[in-house]
Design a protein around this motif. Structure first.
Motif, PDB file in Angstrom:
ATOM      1  N   MET A 179     -39.387 -48.745 -10.384  1.00 29.39           N
ATOM      2  CA  MET A 179     -38.390 -47.729 -10.870  1.00 29.39           C
ATOM      3  C   MET A 179     -37.332 -47.851 -11.433  1.00 29.39           C
ATOM      4  O   MET A 179     -36.704 -46.994 -12.256  1.00 29.39           O
ATOM      5  N   VAL A 182     -37.684 -47.143 -15.325  1.00 32.08           N
ATOM      6  CA  VAL A 182     -37.857 -45.704 -15.569  1.00 32.08           C
ATOM      7  C   VAL A 182     -36.677 -45.125 -15.261  1.00 32.08           C
ATOM      8  O   VAL A 182     -36.366 -44.003 -16.076  1.00 32.08           O
ATOM      9  N   MET A 183     -35.870 -45.327 -14.500  1.00 34.40           N
ATOM     10  CA  MET A 183     -34.618 -44.711 -14.303  1.00 34.40           C
ATOM     11  C   MET A 183     -33.459 -45.051 -15.558  1.00 34.40           C
ATOM     12  O   MET A 183     -32.835 -44.277 -15.935  1.00 34.40           O
ATOM     13  N   THR A 186     -34.572 -42.853 -18.699  1.00 34.11           N
ATOM     14  CA  THR A 186     -34.503 -41.557 -18.610  1.00 34.11           C
ATOM     15  C   THR A 186     -32.949 -41.089 -18.295  1.00 34.11           C
ATOM     16  O   THR A 186     -32.490 -40.024 -18.418  1.00 34.11           O
ATOM     17  N   CYS A 194     -33.255 -38.003 -14.443  1.00 34.27           N
ATOM     18  CA  CYS A 194     -34.432 -37.211 -14.127  1.00 34.27           C
ATOM     19  C   CYS A 194     -34.390 -37.249 -12.603  1.00 34.27           C
ATOM     20  O   CYS A 194     -33.549 -38.137 -12.151  1.00 34.27           O
ATOM     21  N   TYR A 196     -35.669 -38.725  -9.428  1.00 35.73           N
ATOM     22  CA  TYR A 196     -36.337 -39.856  -9.101  1.00 35.73           C
ATOM     23  C   TYR A 196     -37.470 -39.600  -8.263  1.00 35.73           C
ATOM     24  O   TYR A 196     -38.740 -40.160  -8.531  1.00 35.73           O
ATOM     25  N   SER A 199     -40.333 -38.501 -10.599  1.00 33.31           N
ATOM     26  CA  SER A 199     -41.014 -39.528 -11.217  1.00 33.31           C
ATOM     27  C   SER A 199     -41.790 -40.672 -10.538  1.00 33.31           C
ATOM     28  O   SER A 199     -42.846 -41.136 -11.145  1.00 33.31           O
ATOM     29  N   TRP A 200     -41.279 -40.953  -9.386  1.00 30.28           N
ATOM     30  CA  TRP A 200     -42.037 -41.789  -8.742  1.00 30.28           C
ATOM     31  C   TRP A 200     -43.333 -41.138  -7.905  1.00 30.28           C
ATOM     32  O   TRP A 200     -44.525 -41.971  -7.965  1.00 30.28           O
ATOM     33  N   SER A 202     -45.215 -39.050  -9.389  1.00 33.76           N
ATOM     34  CA  SER A 202     -45.967 -39.051 -10.482  1.00 33.76           C
ATOM     35  C   SER A 202     -46.537 -40.211 -10.863  1.00 33.76           C
ATOM     36  O   SER A 202     -47.703 -40.311 -11.470  1.00 33.76           O
ATOM     37  N   THR A 203     -46.036 -41.444 -10.388  1.00 37.49           N
ATOM     38  CA  THR A 203     -46.324 -42.734 -10.488  1.00 37.49           C
ATOM     39  C   THR A 203     -47.301 -43.306  -9.631  1.00 37.49           C
ATOM     40  O   THR A 203     -48.391 -43.717  -9.943  1.00 37.49           O
ATOM     41  N   ALA A 217     -41.873 -31.861 -14.245  1.00 41.11           N
ATOM     42  CA  ALA A 217     -40.977 -32.664 -14.856  1.00 41.11           C
ATOM     43  C   ALA A 217     -39.705 -32.028 -15.525  1.00 41.11           C
ATOM     44  O   ALA A 217     -38.730 -32.560 -15.882  1.00 41.11           O
TER      45      ALA A 217
END
Length: 223
Positions: A179, A182-183, A186, A194, A196, A199-200, A202-203, A217
């Motif tokens: 992550m 990713v963080m 974004t 975003c 968290y 995003s997590w 979705s992954t 999103a």
């Protein structure tokens, strides 16, 4: 906090955002409080997610199509058959009755890793619990090839830290590392941070059949 992690307070804030959006689109997420005053004592739950599995039967178990014509086959899909292209071990036949697993997902906060953790159970149509091998076999092939070397450390069976019952778990040891970029990508002054959790999820969710609608999103992090 270390890069790629989140606090318990942020976990609850972002869970609240996810729940509000879920209510708007009727996506079925719920909040369960067991140990309300304890970090990690409350968690997100999504129940009754159905994953269907269609399997082609072995030739020895086939029902010839001409025999099936007199039967009610509204739930059975016939298989097109070409004598010139057929393998010598196949015959005109039907597909097995569609099988499915019923999933229930729990998103908890790990106080040890300071990251969210996905727990879940999968049950067969008769209500019995699916085995670890069955769960692994339902993982999409694209993920299986990437996770093959870590399959039994990435996907394990553990005791639910709040309820105490056995469940499957996606191990959180690499979550912060995953992550962090990713963080960082974004988090900028124009778009803000975003969510968290979104995003997590979705992954990692698609690995075990948990897919978030794209509308999630739009959720931003509460500061």
């Amino acid at each position: 906090m270390a890069a790629g992690t989140l606090t318990w307070c942020r976990f609850k804030d972002e869970a609240s955002q996810l729940l509000r959006h879920s209510d708007r689109i009727k996506d079925g997420w719920e909040w369960t409080e067991v140990e309300e005053d304890q970090a990690g004592g409350s968690f997100l739950v999504k129940k009754d997610v159905i994953r269907q599995v269609d399997e082609r039967v072995d030739a020895r178990d086939c029902v010839p199509l001409e025999e099936a014509e007199d039967e009610d086959n509204s739930d059975v899909l016939g298989v097109e058959y070409n004598m010139e292209e057929a393998d010598t071990n196949t015959v005109p036949c039907e597909l097995k009755e569609t099988e499915y697993y019923r999933y229930q997902y729990h998103v908890l906060y790990s106080t040890s890793y300071s990251v969210p953790v996905l727990y879940f159970i999968a049950s067969r149509p008769d209500g019995s619990l699916a085995s670890l091998d069955e769960v692994w076999s339902s993982v999409p092939g694209s993920f299986q090839s990437r996770l093959q070397d870590d399959r039994w450390t990435f996907l394990t069976q553990q005791e639910h830290p709040v309820l105490g019952c056995p469940m499957f778990q996606l191990h959180p040891c690499h979550t912060a590392t995953m992550m962090q970029p990713v963080m960082q990508e974004t988090h900028d002054k124009d778009r803000g941070s975003c969510n968290y959790l979104v995003s997590w999820l979705s992954t990692v969710g698609p690995v075990v059949g948990l897919n978030l609608p794209l509308s999630y999103a739009q959720i931003g992090h509460v500061t």
